[in-house]
Scaffold this motif. Structure first.
Motif: not given
Length: 584
Positions: A163-187
């Motif tokens: 559920x944590x993963x699902x909630x983070x994916x809902x953030x509008x700044x979560x990158x759609x490109x799986x190769x883009x590393x951001x703090x959101x994608x890392x967490x």
């Protein structure tokens, strides 16, 4: 340990008894929760049937525990108030099942506590689920909801990483490109990859995966300072003790149980059941805000986790203001060998206290109190006797239900007292019927004597009340009054021959007529003696003369000569008439 009392297992409905207020200091369950008493009572009888047949097997203990849990869940309904008694009871019972009821079985399987504790905390601390539903109810911009980050934090503390993963994916700044590393994608990736120990997995394999994940947490989240929400979540993942202490503050306001389990999850994922208590004490010593957040509910959970059975029972009684929880849990502790030799009497003591409590706070539920008290030896039976006598008797039907309990537990003296108590609320025929059921012949005799004394001045109507008791054999005085009333009725209907037969039977053929009343019977025989038709033979007349002389000679009763003379004259005339008639 417990006295055995033969009783029926049929559940009885006692709807005739309205709730009765009580001045007891014991805090009562709300009337809406009386069905909890019924539910626990029915399961208690099942439990005791197992106990009386021998030791209760583990599978039976678990099944019975589930029944108790179901009763609490059914009544709990939609309540989510943490101060609600039933919510607290269910929370404590589920925790006790982990550490006491299933404790040995869990230990045999390795003793790893977190799978059970995470399930418990997710089930009973529902703020995360409530806030998650609120966030998901939005169409977009989920991160702008005030509960977005708090719910991610709480889900992480409950180990709900999916559920944590699902909630983070809902953030509008979560990158759609799986190769883009951001703090959101890392967490999100760390949450998704967090390892959990499963029974059967080699400890060495899990430990290796866990250490690898922890290294990644440290390496990948070191640059999150500009992302405070993610930075704090990363501190939780790293097992930062200061972060867990912060969770106890008013800013985050997590319950200490949530914080403790989260601390174990991220710092000691392989903790075994028997070491959880020590881990709590260690965390307590390192957390400055601990004492200010402690109260009875926390203390109860602490005693359960620390395997302190006696303290658990005492704290539960104090917390819930009732012996309901502690009395029933004590049987599981006894059967699971959690009680020391000195504590083995706790089930009987608590059961006795609970039976007394029901009797005091819910007199209308005396039949439930009876079940508990009947298993507590002589003291329980003695209190049951007193409790049944204190039940308000408002109708014959309700009285019969009290009597059914007396019969069930062979309380014949109590039954007699109940009948007499109810009789005192009645008048007339019903009064005597219940006095007969209670075998209170002294009271009947006294009251019949008063009726007979009133008869001479008030007339024969006062005796109509005893008419139904002509055939009774239980009380002589009542039988006499009923037969005497019958004689008066026959005489008034001009059935004089039948009336004379009754008179002779009362005065000569039985001993039920009190001697002090013989003179009144003889006076009422005057109309028959003076009648033109002869109803008494010479022999019968001589018997009546003898009765009159016994009254005169005995000097036990003061009889005016004005009463004796007419009777003596009438008897003499009747005797003369019968002799003449016999000589013809």
């Amino acid at each position: 340990m417990f006295a055995t009392v033969t009783s029926s297992n049929t559940r009885e409905e006692f709807d005739d008894f309205p709730p009765t207020s009580s001045n007891s200091d014991v805090n009562q369950l709300d009337e809406d929760d009386v069905s909890v008493l019924y539910g626990f009572h029915d399961i208690f009888k099942q439990f005791m049937s197992h106990v009386q047949s021998g030791a209760v097997l583990f599978d039976a203990l678990v099944e019975l525990s589930s029944l108790f849990q179901n009763v609490l869940s059914e009544r709990q309904g939609e309540r989510d108030n943490s101060k609600d008694k039933l919510v607290q009871m269910r929370k404590a019972w589920d925790l006790a099942e982990i550490f006491f009821i299933r404790g040995d079985d869990i230990s045999k399987r390795g003793g790893f506590a977190l799978p059970y504790l995470l399930k418990w905390v997710s089930k009973h601390f529902k703020v995360a689920e409530k806030w998650r539903a609120q966030v998901l109810s939005q169409r977009d911009r989920f991160e702008e909801n005030e509960h977005y980050w708090p719910v991610i934090l709480r889900l992480a503390c409950q180990g709900r990483m999916k559920e944590v993963s699902q909630m983070l994916l809902l953030h509008r700044e979560f990158p759609t490109d799986e190769f883009v590393k951001t703090p959101l994608r890392t967490m999100e990736e760390l949450a998704r990859r967090m390892p959990f120990y499963n029974t059967g997995t080699a400890i060495s394999d899990f430990s290796q995966r866990w250490e690898s994940w922890k290294r990644h947490v440290v390496e990948w989240t070191s640059h999150f300072d500009e992302e405070p929400h993610l930075a704090f979540l990363a501190r939780i993942f790293r097992g930062d003790q200061k972060a867990f202490e912060d969770l106890c503050s008013e800013q985050y306001a997590l319950q200490w149980e949530e914080v403790l389990i989260a601390n174990l999850l991220y710092s000691n994922p392989l903790v075994v059941l028997v070491n959880v208590g020590e881990a709590i004490k260690d965390f307590q010593q390192r957390t400055s805000s601990w004492d200010s957040r402690s109260h009875h509910a926390h203390n109860l959970h602490f005693h359960i986790i620390d395997h302190e059975p006696l303290q658990t029972l005492h704290t539960a009684t104090e917390l819930f203001g009732s012996h309901l929880f502690s009395s029933h849990l004590s049987f599981f502790l006894h059967q699971g060998n959690w009680l020391s030799k000195e504590e083995m009497d706790q089930p009987e003591k608590l059961t006795l206290s609970f039976g007394k409590e029901i009797a005091a706070t819910h007199p209308n539920l005396f039949h439930l109190a009876a079940t508990y008290l009947s298993f507590c030896g002589d003291e329980g039976i003695d209190h049951l006797h007193k409790s049944l006598l204190a039940v308000p008797l408002q109708s014959a039907r309700s009285t019969c239900k009290v009597l059914s309990i007396c019969r069930k537990y062979n309380l014949s003296d109590t039954a007699n007292n109940v009948c007499c108590n109810y009789a005192m609320t009645l008048e007339g025929e019903a009064r005597y019927s219940w006095l007969l059921k209670g075998h209170d012949y002294n009271t009947i005799t006294k009251e019949i004597d008063e009726l007979l004394s009133a008869y001479e001045t008030d007339g024969e109507e006062v005796l109509d009340v005893v008419k139904p008791f002509r055939s009774t054999t239980q009380c002589e005085r009542l039988a006499f009054a009923a037969n005497y009333q019958h004689m008066l009725e026959l005489r008034s209907k001009n059935f004089l021959a039948d009336a004379s037969t009754v008179i002779m039977r009362l005065l000569t053929a039985s001993t039920i007529t009190p001697k002090w009343f013989w003179i009144h019977v003889l006076k009422d025989a005057l109309p028959l003696l003076e009648n033109e038709e002869i109803f008494f033979s010479a022999e019968e007349t001589r018997a009546l003369i003898q009765c009159l002389e016994e009254v005169v000679v005995s000097h036990c009763f003061e009889v005016p000569e004005d009463d004796i003379a007419p009777i003596r004259m009438a008897l003499a005339r009747n005797l003369a008439r019968t002799i003449i008639l016999d000589q013809r």
